[in-house]
Design an enzyme around this catalytic site. Structure first.
Site, PDB file in Angstrom:
ATOM      1  N   SER A 114      25.669   9.853  11.034  1.00  0.00           N
ATOM      2  CA  SER A 114      26.714  10.875  11.058  1.00  0.00           C
ATOM      3  C   SER A 114      26.256  12.250  11.542  1.00  0.00           C
ATOM      4  CB  SER A 114      27.346  11.016   9.666  1.00  0.00           C
ATOM      5  OG  SER A 114      26.402  11.482   8.723  1.00  0.00           O
ATOM      6  N   LYS A 151      31.315  16.656   2.454  1.00  0.00           N
ATOM      7  CA  LYS A 151      30.587  17.462   3.431  1.00  0.00           C
ATOM      8  C   LYS A 151      31.248  18.817   3.638  1.00  0.00           C
ATOM      9  CE  LYS A 151      28.353  13.627   5.791  1.00  0.00           C
ATOM     10  NZ  LYS A 151      27.986  13.000   7.059  1.00  0.00           N
TER      11      LYS A 151
END
Length: 340
Positions: free
Chosen positions: A235, A280
């Site tokens: 990611s 996140k």
């Protein structure tokens, strides 16, 4: 008095045992929670580059097998996610194999981001394809018990396999029930394995039940080095590519800002969906980032961007959440920002 003292000691001892048990015993659950937002300048280094005024950040999600204490706290604390352990680490895969698979995906992500950034900067780059690695094996499909994570596939039916699409295209051109022979390297051994193709779950597409990463040797000039340690997964690709490009170019792409984001990036620069984006966003906000790039998934209603945007609203952050489908979109957004 002595009896009361013994009773008190017994209670204290019992509480200590419960406390230790709740902090040590591992439950069959996995907990995800917000991680950190580390500046990429110490992690990614292009030879001869100058440091920018601002920073690109790699944003992470922390995860681990739950203790009873952590399990209880995950029901109380916001942005903590509880999953069954078997849904995170498939049965038959050890924690070490799972970690190794994550690190392989990180390595592949670093290669893809290097290719994307060097091509965008028109820098010197050469890519040599050398086969594919098995990342994971799906239970109860043909590869189960025959292939292992880390197997290096170099051929199929004596045809050379340079990259993952060579293998997947060939397999999907076959019929259900056909047999294929894979040429693989396992450690210092060269092996051949026969597998009978079966339908992949919920489809009629022939397959063997593995996930792959392409083994590429990327040679670039100037040289780029990574020191991501034990961080795994794909990611960070978008942010790696932006950091590399920023170091290759003379202009400061950060415009003096703290830039966060996430998204897998492929070799064509397309930005793909990732997990845990709400966590996140929380991590990026705590770091004080001004911009957060989120995969847009071509405007899908349930895209990463939509969840990131909602999370930003919920935590009342001033951070700007920006939808992107490609590396180029993220780069152009930063280039158009006014200098700080």
């Amino acid at each position: 008095m002595k009896q009361k003292t013994r009773y008190t000691l017994f209670i204290v001892l019992l509480l200590l045992i419960v406390f230790c048990f709740s902090g040590i015993y591992r439950m069959p659950y996995y907990i995800y929670k917000p991680g950190g937002a580390d500046a990429l300048d110490p992690i990614v280094s292009v030879a001869g580059s100058d440091k920018s005024e601002g920073d690109m950040h790699l944003v992470t999600v922390r995860g681990g097998q739950a203790t009873p204490f952590q399990y209880v706290m995950a029901h109380i604390l916001p942005y903590h996610q509880i999953e069954k352990l078997e849904d995170v680490i498939p049965e038959g895969i050890s924690e070490e194999e799972y970690t190794q698979a994550q690190l392989m995906q990180m390595e592949s992500s670093q290669e893809a981001s290097t290719v994307v950034a060097y091509q965008a900067a028109d820098a010197d780059l050469q890519v040599d394809y050398q086969g594919v690695y098995v990342v994971s094996v799906v239970n109860d499909l043909p590869a189960d018990g025959i292939l292992k994570p880390g197997d290096h596939i170099t051929g199929i039916d004596d045809k050379t396999v340079n990259e993952a699409t060579d293998l997947t295209t060939y397999v999907t051109s076959k019929q259900l029930g056909d047999t294929i022979t894979l040429q693989i390297n396992r450690g210092d051994k060269q092996l051949e394995k026969e597998l009978k193709l079966e339908a992949l779950p919920d489809t009629q597409i022939p397959g063997i039940g593995i996930t792959l990463v392409t083994d590429r040797e990327v040679n670039e000039d100037p040289e780029v080095t990574f020191s991501s340690g034990e961080i795994g997964g794909p990611s960070a690709g978008l942010m790696f590519s932006l950091e590399i490009y920023d170091q290759l170019e003379k202009e400061d792409l950060t415009q003096g800002l703290q830039i966060c984001g996430t998204g897998e990036v492929d070799y064509e620069g397309n930005v793909g969906r990732i997990g845990g984006i709400d966590k996140k966003v929380v991590a990026a906000d705590k770091e004080g980032c001004a911009v957060f790039f989120a995969p847009n998934e071509n405007g899908a209603e349930d895209s990463n961007y939509q969840l990131a945007k909602q999370t930003a609203e919920d935590i009342k952050t001033d951070m700007k959440v920006v939808p992107v489908d490609t590396f180029e979109e993220a780069k152009e957004y930063l280039e158009k920002l006014p200098e700080k």
